[in-house]
Enzyme design. Structure first.
Site, mmCIF file in Angstrom:
data_model
loop_
_atom_site.group_PDB
_atom_site.id
_atom_site.type_symbol
_atom_site.label_atom_id
_atom_site.label_comp_id
_atom_site.label_asym_id
_atom_site.label_seq_id
_atom_site.Cartn_x
_atom_site.Cartn_y
_atom_site.Cartn_z
ATOM 1 N N SER A 1 0.756 -1.040 0.006
ATOM 2 C CA SER A 1 0.108 -0.006 0.036
ATOM 3 C C SER A 1 0.729 1.363 0.029
ATOM 4 C CB SER A 1 -1.030 0.047 1.400
ATOM 5 O OG SER A 1 -1.635 1.408 1.433
ATOM 6 N N HIS B 1 -0.920 -0.866 -4.368
ATOM 7 C CA HIS B 1 -2.124 -0.371 -4.004
ATOM 8 C C HIS B 1 -2.105 0.894 -3.625
ATOM 9 C CE1 HIS B 1 -5.829 -1.481 -2.127
ATOM 10 N NE2 HIS B 1 -5.703 -0.461 -0.882
ATOM 11 N N ASP C 1 -4.547 3.990 -2.347
ATOM 12 C CA ASP C 1 -5.735 4.272 -1.507
ATOM 13 C C ASP C 1 -6.120 5.878 -2.091
ATOM 14 O OD1 ASP C 1 -5.786 2.084 0.222
ATOM 15 O OD2 ASP C 1 -4.024 2.436 0.818
ATOM 16 N N MET D 1 -8.770 8.450 -1.324
ATOM 17 C CA MET D 1 -9.617 8.988 -0.109
ATOM 18 C C MET D 1 -10.232 10.135 -0.328
ATOM 19 S SD MET D 1 -7.669 7.640 3.171
ATOM 20 C CE MET D 1 -6.795 6.000 3.228
ATOM 21 N N HIS E 1 -7.969 1.725 -4.952
ATOM 22 C CA HIS E 1 -9.118 1.546 -4.043
ATOM 23 C C HIS E 1 -9.656 2.821 -3.734
ATOM 24 C CE1 HIS E 1 -9.670 0.281 0.424
ATOM 25 N NE2 HIS E 1 -10.794 0.407 -0.162
ATOM 26 N N MET F 1 -12.187 4.757 -1.879
ATOM 27 C CA MET F 1 -12.910 5.065 -0.717
ATOM 28 C C MET F 1 -13.409 6.774 -0.676
ATOM 29 S SD MET F 1 -9.851 3.444 1.731
ATOM 30 C CE MET F 1 -8.507 3.590 0.513
ATOM 31 N N MET G 1 -12.557 -5.497 3.623
ATOM 32 C CA MET G 1 -11.596 -4.571 4.507
ATOM 33 C C MET G 1 -11.306 -5.088 5.850
ATOM 34 S SD MET G 1 -10.554 -1.889 3.090
ATOM 35 C CE MET G 1 -9.769 -1.380 4.342
ATOM 36 N N ASP H 1 -7.165 -6.134 3.327
ATOM 37 C CA ASP H 1 -6.477 -4.889 3.225
ATOM 38 C C ASP H 1 -6.737 -4.385 4.817
ATOM 39 O OD1 ASP H 1 -5.460 -2.284 3.058
ATOM 40 O OD2 ASP H 1 -7.137 -1.749 1.592
ATOM 41 N N GLY H 2 -5.536 -4.134 5.367
ATOM 42 C CA GLY H 2 -5.498 -3.681 6.932
ATOM 43 C C GLY H 2 -5.149 -4.575 7.746
ATOM 44 N N SER I 1 2.280 -0.744 6.315
ATOM 45 C CA SER I 1 3.091 -0.460 7.402
ATOM 46 C C SER I 1 4.093 -1.667 7.521
ATOM 47 C CB SER I 1 2.543 0.122 8.581
ATOM 48 O OG SER I 1 1.177 -0.651 8.806
HETATM 49 C C1 DX5 Z 1 -6.885 1.808 4.843
HETATM 50 C C2 DX5 Z 1 -6.155 1.608 3.571
HETATM 51 C C3 DX5 Z 1 -5.112 0.534 3.484
HETATM 52 C C4 DX5 Z 1 -3.893 0.913 4.341
HETATM 53 C C5 DX5 Z 1 -3.372 -0.510 4.737
HETATM 54 O O1 DX5 Z 1 -7.976 2.447 4.672
HETATM 55 O O2 DX5 Z 1 -7.271 1.126 2.752
HETATM 56 O O3 DX5 Z 1 -4.771 0.244 2.282
HETATM 57 O O4 DX5 Z 1 -2.926 1.588 3.615
HETATM 58 O O5 DX5 Z 1 -2.128 -0.050 5.551
HETATM 59 P P1 DX5 Z 1 -1.890 -1.085 6.774
HETATM 60 O O6 DX5 Z 1 -1.230 -2.327 6.123
HETATM 61 O O7 DX5 Z 1 -0.389 -0.352 7.539
HETATM 62 O O8 DX5 Z 1 -2.769 -1.545 7.605
HETATM 63 ZN ZN ZN Z 2 -6.767 0.022 0.446
#
Ligand code: DX5
Ligand code: ZN
Length: 225
Positions: A9, A34, A36, A38, A67, A69, A142, A176-177, A199
């Site tokens: 990510s 990936h 994100d 948002m 992705h 959001m 998720m 994811d997460g 992370s």
């Molecule tokens: C959260 C994102 C994830 C996030 C995951 O809303 O969709 O893709 O970056 O990060 P980690 O692996 O650190 O939980």
């Molecule tokens: Zn994501």
């Protein structure tokens, strides 16, 4: 069998050096990147949009797994298609009335459609999208509340993954997460094959090693089943 895809990510990357971060992840063995996307209406955070995807596309040939959001995914289809996104995953919570049209337009722009669900959304809600005549090709489960990297994995989401894998043996099922070496085995054995990790990869001394651990776990579970 759905092939293992490891997707760092980029939310956890150094956004000021996105091109070199992308290149570094590909060299470490990432299958997908990936991304994100948002908006503050869907999640309490704001990240990047099509212009950043367009800039990054000039520097990498990698599969950009976007992705979204956001509350109005249909507004993003055309700009993301033009920008060079590869996958376009929207949230079912904001597409209950127009998912058919959305899938059609995502495909018409040359992207691969996916659907995601928040932890509180029942898995049954995505069945019609997988079974449609014009279906989604990926379901993203998720495993944290969307919005931020670095949160704790929710193992209770594995029931959803398991249900989906039983019903759809060759579907791309993404988690994811909170995924990393300590949580991957439960996700892999439930049947996830696309693994997003932010992370745990970016904070590792050896990100390539983490990517390889994630891949081995998915492949190991698939060989057992
Ligand atoms: C959260 C994102 C994830 C996030 C995951 O809303 O969709 O893709 O970056 O990060 P980690 O692996 O650190 O939980
Ligand atoms: Zn994501």
């Amino acid at each position: 069998m759905a092939a293992a895809k490891i997707a760092p990510s980029m939310l956890s990357s150094d956004f000021a050096n996105l091109a070199s971060e992308a290149d570094r992840m590909v060299r470490f063995g990432a299958d997908w990147l990936h991304m994100d996307i948002m908006c503050r209406h869907f999640v309490p955070n704001l990240t990047i949009g099509a212009p950043v995807i367009q800039s990054l596309r000039k520097h990498t040939k990698a599969y950009l797994d976007c992705h979204l959001m956001v509350t109005n995914p249909s507004d993003y289809v055309e700009p993301f298609g033009k920008a060079g996104a590869s996958g376009f995953t929207f949230h079912i919570e904001v597409a209950r009335d127009n998912w058919q049209e959305l899938i059609r337009s995502i495909k018409s722009k040359g992207m691969r459609p996916g659907v995601s669900l928040r932890p509180g959304t029942p898995v049954e809600e995505v069945f019609p999208l997988v079974e449609a005549e014009n279906p989604v090709e990926l379901v993203l489960v998720m495993t944290v509340e969307p919005g931020f990297g670095g949160q704790k994995f929710m193992p209770e989401m594995m029931d959803k993954v398991h249900t989906l894998r039983k019903k759809y043996p060759s579907l791309d099922i993404e988690v994811d997460g909170g995924l990393g070496p300590s949580t991957i085995d439960v996700a892999a054995s439930a049947g996830a094959n696309c693994i997003v990790a932010g992370s745990s990869i970016f904070s590792a001394a050896d990100p390539g090693e983490v990517i390889s651990v994630l891949r081995k776990s998915v492949e190991g579970s698939q060989n057992k089943s």
